[in-house]
Write an enzyme that holds these catalytic residues in place. Structure first.
Site, PDB file in Angstrom:
ATOM      1  N   ASP A 164     122.027  85.769  -3.596  1.00  0.00           N
ATOM      2  CA  ASP A 164     123.476  85.984  -3.674  1.00  0.00           C
ATOM      3  C   ASP A 164     124.151  84.622  -3.644  1.00  0.00           C
ATOM      4  OD1 ASP A 164     122.499  88.540  -3.254  1.00  0.00           O
ATOM      5  OD2 ASP A 164     124.169  89.143  -1.960  1.00  0.00           O
ATOM      6  N   LYS A 227     129.288  90.355  -7.572  1.00  0.00           N
ATOM      7  CA  LYS A 227     129.542  90.835  -6.212  1.00  0.00           C
ATOM      8  C   LYS A 227     130.951  90.420  -5.810  1.00  0.00           C
ATOM      9  CE  LYS A 227     127.735  89.866  -1.537  1.00  0.00           C
ATOM     10  NZ  LYS A 227     126.617  89.276  -0.767  1.00  0.00           N
ATOM     11  N   LYS A 263     128.259  94.795  -6.943  1.00  0.00           N
ATOM     12  CA  LYS A 263     128.067  94.952  -5.498  1.00  0.00           C
ATOM     13  C   LYS A 263     129.354  94.641  -4.756  1.00  0.00           C
ATOM     14  CE  LYS A 263     125.581  92.955  -1.548  1.00  0.00           C
ATOM     15  NZ  LYS A 263     124.556  91.993  -1.099  1.00  0.00           N
TER      16      LYS A 263
END
Lengths: 327, 317
Positions: A164, A227, A263
C-alpha cells in the site's frame, strides 16, 4: 465491455481513445489528459451516494453481505505501539475471526508496517491470507524516492505480497503529475510481483475532480488497486469519494480492458456502513467488483461489528463486545 | 366550535362603539390560545429521539380518556439504548460515590420543582384523587433522596476488611455490575418507577428501563428531569412501548449484565425473559407480583446489582 452505463450516473461516461499508452509521454500530455476528464458533479455525487445508502438489505441478503464484507477486510494495525505480539494476535484473528463459529470466513489480508511484515508473513503462511504492508514513507509520503523504494523492497523481501503506497500529495496538488506518475511506476517496479495499492489520501485532495484525476493517474501508472486514504487523517473514506473512484475503475476497464480494485479505508466502523459500500459497488462498478480480489475494506474495528451482526443473525439475540477480541 | 380558535378574534372592521360595544370586548376576552402539546418521546443517551420504527400509541387515562401519544419503541431502540448505556458505564461507575450522590440529590431538587406536573400526570394515569396523587409524588421524591444517601454509604456497610491468616490487608468492596435492564412496574407509574431506577444507578450501574406500558407519561417527564440534572447521558435510558415486544430483546441481549423483572405482570412473559436472561448469566430479579411500593423498600434492589470485589494488599515492609 460488459459494464453498462446507469441512467442515474453522476458523470458522463469517459470517451477516450483505447490507446492510453502515450498519455504519459510528457508532462503536458498527462496534464491535458487529466484535466480533460469530465468534472464531477459534487452535489450529484453526494446525493447519489446518499440515495444508495438508504437501500434496505435484510435477512439472507444481509447474511451474504456480512460474510462478503468479512472476506473483504484488510485487518489493519498501523500504530507506533505495534509489537510482534500484537501482530501475531491480529493474524490469529484474521485466520479465525470468530473462534466460536467455524463457518465464519477468514479476512482477505492483514495490513501492517514494513517492520512487522516478517512476523505477519510467518503467522499467515499457508493460510491464503495476504500480507499487505504500507510503504513509501507512510502516511505522509514525504521522503526521498530512494528511501521509498528501499522501504518497498524491504517489505516485499520480508514476505509482503501487497504493497500500500502513498502518493506524494504535495506534488499532485502542485500539478507535478509526471513526478507522481513516475514515482508510482518506480514503486510498482520495486514491488515486483506484489500487488500495488495506490493510496490517494482523498481527504487532502480537496475536490472530487482531484479524486477522479488521482484515480486515473494511479491506474495509468500501473496500480492494481486505488485506495482512498491512510486512515491517519479525517475525513478518511466517505461514500461519495468511493463512488467517484468506483466510476473511475469502471470507466478505466471499459477503455483499457484492465480491471483495477478499490479499497476504502478508515472511518468505516459499522456493518451498516459496510453494506452501504457494497450496494454502491454493485450499483456503480458492477458485480465483478463484489469480490475480495477487487474490493477491500481497510479497517480494524469494523470486523468486530460485522462479527456481532453475524452472531446476532445466527443466534437471534443481540451480541456484545465482550465476546470478541478488542483489536 | 371553530376549527382554529385564533380565528375567533374581532372582525377586521371593528364594530362602532355605539352599536356593539360589549360584543367586541367579550370576543376579545374569550379568545383562547392554542395549547402547545408535548410530544412524548424516548430518552436514549441523553437525547429525546422518536422511536426508530416511527411508531406511536395512544395513552389513555384511568377513566379511558385520551391523554397523549407515546413513542412505541422497537427492538432496535432497545439495541441503541443498550449501546448508550454501555458507553456510559465507565464514566458513571468511575465517578466518585460522593459525586453520584450529589447528582442524585440534584435530581430530587428538580423533581420537587415539577411536583404539580407529576401530580397531574399520576392523577390522570392512575385515577387517583388529588391528595393521593400528591402523596405518591412526595413519596417518590423522598424515595429518591433515600437512595441518593446510600451512594457513599453502601461501601461502608457492605464492604469489609476481612481478617486473613497472613500479612495482608484483605478488602472487599461492592462494585457496580454494569448495564442493568429494568422492567418498570405497570401500575405505580412514578413511585414504582423511581423505586426501580434509583437503586440501580446510585451504585454506578447504567440502566435501560422499559416504562409502564399503560401509564408511560410520568416516565418521560422524569426523563426531562434527568436530562437537566447533570446526570451523564446514557446512565438512564427510558423506552415506552409494549413490554411483551421489547422485553425479550432486552432480556436476551448479551451486552446487558443484569435485569430487574419485578415489573413483569404476565407470568409467561416473565418466564420467557428469565430463560433468555440465563443465556449470558445475567443477574436477575425475578418477577414478583403485587409489590407494595409505598412500603419501606429495603436494600434488596440496591444490593442485587453489585459485585463484591476483593483485593489482597501486602502489609508491612
Amino acid at each position: 465491455m460488459t459494464v453498462t452505463a446507469k441512467s442515474t450516473d453522476t458523470s458522463p461516461r469517459v470517451e477516450r481513445p483505447t490507446d492510453l499508452a502515450d498519455v504519459a509521454r510528457s508532462e503536458a500530455a498527462l496534464r491535458t489528459f487529466l484535466h480533460g476528464l469530465p468534472g464531477v458533479d459534487q452535489v450529484g455525487a453526494d446525493a447519489r451516494a446518499a440515495t444508495l445508502g438508504t437501500r434496505s438489505i435484510k435477512t439472507s441478503a444481509k447474511k451474504w453481505a456480512i460474510d462478503l464484507a468479512i472476506r473483504m477486510v484488510d485487518l489493519t494495525t498501523l500504530e507506533g505501539a505495534d509489537t510482534p505480539g500484537k501482530v501475531r494476535a491480529i493474524c490469529a484473528k484474521a485466520r479465525r475471526p470468530d473462534p466460536a463459529d467455524p463457518t465464519c470466513p477468514a479476512v482477505a489480508a492483514v495490513c501492517v508496517y514494513p517492520s512487522m511484515v516478517a512476523t505477519a508473513a510467518e503467522e499467515l503462511r499457508g493460510t491464503g491470507i495476504h500480507v499487505a504492508s504500507v510503504a513509501t514513507a507512510f502516511p505522509s509520503g514525504q521522503a526521498p524516492l530512494a528511501v521509498k523504494l528501499d522501504d518497498t523492497r524491504a517489505a516485499v523481501s520480508d514476505g509482503a505480497d501487497e504493497i500500500d503506497m502513498v502518493i506524494s500529495r504535495g506534488a499532485f496538488l502542485a500539478g507535478r503529475y509526471m513526478e507522481v506518475f513516475d514515482e508510482i511506476v518506480a514503486v510498482k517496479q520495486a514491488a515486483g510481483a506484489a500487488h500495488l495499492k495506490v493510496i490517494l489520501e482523498t481527504g487532502e485532495l480537496a475536490t472530487y475532480d482531484n479524486v477522479r484525476r488521482a484515480s486515473w493517474l494511479g491506474m495509468l501508472a500501473g496500480g492494481d488497486f486505488i485506495k482512498t486514504s491512510t486512515g491517519k487523517i479525517t475525513p478518511a473514506a466517505t461514500l461519495p469519494v468511493t463512488l467517484v473512484m468506483l466510476e473511475a475503475v469502471r470507466d478505466f476497464r471499459s477503455v483499457t480492458g484492465r480491471q483495477v480494485g478499490v479499497k476504502p479505508a478508515g472511518g468505516i466502523r459499522t456493518s451498516k456502513d459496510a453494506i452501504k459500500y457494497l450496494v454502491t459497488v454493485n450499483e456503480t462498478a458492477g458485480e465483478d467488483w463484489l469480490d475480495p480480489d477487487w474490493f477491500r475494506f481497510g479497517a480494524s474495528t469494523l470486523l468486530n461489528d460485522l462479527l456481532m451482526q453475524r452472531t446476532k443473525m445466527a443466534t437471534g439475540r443481540y451480541s456484545g463486545p465482550d465476546y470478541f477480541t478488542l483489536d | 366550535m371553530p376549527t382554529n380558535p385564533r380565528r375567533a378574534s374581532p372582525p377586521a372592521t371593528p364594530p362602532t362603539a355605539t352599536s356593539r360595544p360589549a360584543a367586541g370586548a367579550v370576543q376579545q376576552a374569550t379568545t383562547s390560545r392554542v395549547g402547545v402539546r408535548k410530544t412524548y418521546k424516548l430518552f436514549v443517551g441523553g437525547a429525546f429521539p422518536r422511536s426508530e420504527s416511527g411508531r406511536s400509541y395512544a395513552v389513555s387515562s384511568a377513566a379511558g380518556d385520551f391523554l397523549a401519544n407515546a413513542a412505541l419503541a422497537s427492538r432496535k431502540d432497545v439495541r441503541d439504548a443498550v449501546k448508550a448505556a454501555r458507553a456510559a458505564v465507565s464514566p458513571w461507575a468511575g465517578a466518585t460515590a460522593y459525586n453520584r450522590g450529589q447528582i442524585l440529590y440534584r435530581i430530587a431538587e428538580m423533581l420537587e420543582g415539577r411536583r404539580a406536573q407529576f401530580a397531574d400526570e399520576v392523577r390522570a394515569g392512575e385515577g387517583l384523587g388529588k391528595s393521593a396523587a400528591e402523596t405518591a409524588v412526595d413519596a417518590a421524591i423522598d424515595r429518591w433522596i433515600w437512595y441518593a444517601g446510600w451512594s457513599d454509604k453502601v461501601a461502608q456497610i457492605y464492604g469489609n476488611a476481612n481478617p486473613v491468616a497472613g500479612p495482608f490487608f484483605n478488602l472487599t468492596t461492592p462494585e457496580p455490575t454494569g448495564v442493568v435492564g429494568v422492567v418498570a412496574p405497570a401500575e405505580s407509574s412514578l413511585l414504582g418507577l423511581v423505586s426501580v431506577i434509583a437503586p440501580v444507578i446510585v451504585t454506578g450501574n447504567t440502566s435501560v428501563v422499559l416504562a409502564s406500558e399503560t401509564r408511560p407519561l410520568p416516565s418521560i417527564t422524569l426523563a426531562e428531569v434527568l436530562a437537566t440534572s447533570d446526570l451523564p447521558g446514557g446512565v438512564v435510558n427510558l423506552l415506552t412501548g409494549r413490554v411483551a415486544e421489547t422485553g425479550p430483546w432486552l432480556a436476551s441481549h448479551m451486552d446487558v449484565n443484569a435485569i430487574d423483572l419485578g415489573g413483569v405482570a404476565d407470568p409467561a412473559l416473565g418466564t420467557q425473559m428469565e430463560v433468555a436472561a440465563a443465556e449470558n448469566l445475567k443477574r436477575v430479579i425475578r418477577p414478583r407480583g403485587g409489590e407494595d411500593w409505598s412500603a419501606e423498600p429495603g436494600l434488596d434492589r440496591l444490593l442485587a446489582f453489585l459485585e463484591p470485589k476483593t483485593v489482597w494488599h501486602p502489609k508491612g515492609l
